[in-house]
Scaffold this active site. Structure first.
Site, PDB file in Angstrom:
ATOM      1  N   PRO A  86       0.962  -1.240  -0.039  1.00  0.00           N
ATOM      2  CG  PRO A  86      -0.214  -1.264   2.245  1.00  0.00           C
ATOM      3  CD  PRO A  86       0.650  -2.089   1.176  1.00  0.00           C
ATOM      4  CD  GLU A 113       0.533 -10.272  11.720  1.00  0.00           C
ATOM      5  OE1 GLU A 113       1.309 -11.069  11.601  1.00  0.00           O
ATOM      6  OE2 GLU A 113      -0.547  -9.950  12.522  1.00  0.00           O
ATOM      7  NE  ARG A 150      -9.269  -5.730 -20.132  1.00  0.00           N
ATOM      8  CZ  ARG A 150      -9.176  -4.737 -20.679  1.00  0.00           C
ATOM      9  NH1 ARG A 150      -8.277  -3.778 -20.299  1.00  0.00           N
ATOM     10  NH2 ARG A 150     -10.387  -4.384 -21.516  1.00  0.00           N
ATOM     11  CG  ASP A 164     -10.218  -0.927 -21.948  1.00  0.00           C
ATOM     12  OD1 ASP A 164     -11.412  -1.217 -22.442  1.00  0.00           O
ATOM     13  OD2 ASP A 164      -9.144  -1.353 -21.840  1.00  0.00           O
TER      14      ASP A 164
END
Ligand code: ADE
Length: 222
Positions: A86, A113, A150, A164
């Site tokens: 993150p 963790e 993709r 897209d």
């Protein structure tokens, strides 16, 4: 392209690799995806992969040894090593395009963790899929893999991804199928007109309108 994924939870990839477009891309040999268990690289007699954090604190920390050994075993001069965390750069469509042109990706799934800071030195790129915390990098690595695969030549038709959302920083225009009138909700006339120039113009306008309304932040993005 080859994608090697390093994880402590290889079974989380079972369905991912055997369904839909990803599985077809693998069958067509447009991509090879290998999932490696980080634990298999542990030199600890009990195959331990984590330990308590120095300085105290809660939770266990992924040790450097098995991850370094795994990456060093798989890495070649063509490899790009990605760490899912993150704390990484926010993953966007532009990055998916860039990655789809690479020969070999090694994706390390972070531990729920935390992982030893020295593992960061292995990565060419750290990626986050959004500002929220997952229990591990597995789902995040699947998001990246799915969006990259993709875009590999031959996986889907170019037409399918040229329009897209996020291409040219615009959201996709609305699409409709039969019937032309569903419970009083009518398909815009222009789409039934067969007039290709007008349809193209309408779609472009709708894309811009949608983006302004829903994601004005995209318009200033690079
Ligand atoms: N691991 C845990 N949360 C994550 C996130 N949002 N993106 C990438 N890896 C993660």
């Amino acid at each position: 392209m080859k994608i090697d994924i390093l994880t402590l939870f290889p079974h989380m990839f079972d369905n991912f690799l055997t369904e839909s477009i990803i599985s077809r891309a693998i069958d067509k040999k447009l991509v090879t995806i290998n999932v490696y268990n980080i634990r298999d690289y542990s030199t600890d007699p009990h195959k331990r992969v984590d330990d308590y954090p120095f300085g105290g604190g809660s939770g266990m920390v992924l040790m450097p040894q098995p991850v370094f050994d795994a990456v060093n075993d798989l890495k070649t001069s063509d490899s790009l090593v990605i760490l899912m965390t993150p704390q990484g750069e926010l993953f966007k469509q532009k990055k998916a395009y860039e990655l789809s042109l690479k020969k070999h990706l090694i994706i390390i799934c972070g531990h729920y963790e935390g992982f030893d800071e020295r593992i960061r030195t292995l990565a060419d790129l750290e990626l986050s899929i959004g500002d929220y915390i997952l229990t591990g990098g597995e789902l995040a690595s699947q998001v990246v893999t799915d969006s990259v695969v993709r875009l590999i030549d031959g996986v889907i038709t170019k037409d399918s991804h040229l329009n897209d959302s996020f291409n040219n920083n615009l959201l996709d225009y609305p699409v409709y199928t039969r019937p032309s009138d569903y419970q009083g909700m009518k398909v815009p006339e222009v789409l039934l007109s067969g007039h290709h120039k007008n349809i193209e113009k309408w779609r472009k306008e709708q894309s811009i309108k949608r983006t302004k309304e829903r994601r004005p932040d995209l318009l200033g993005d690079d």
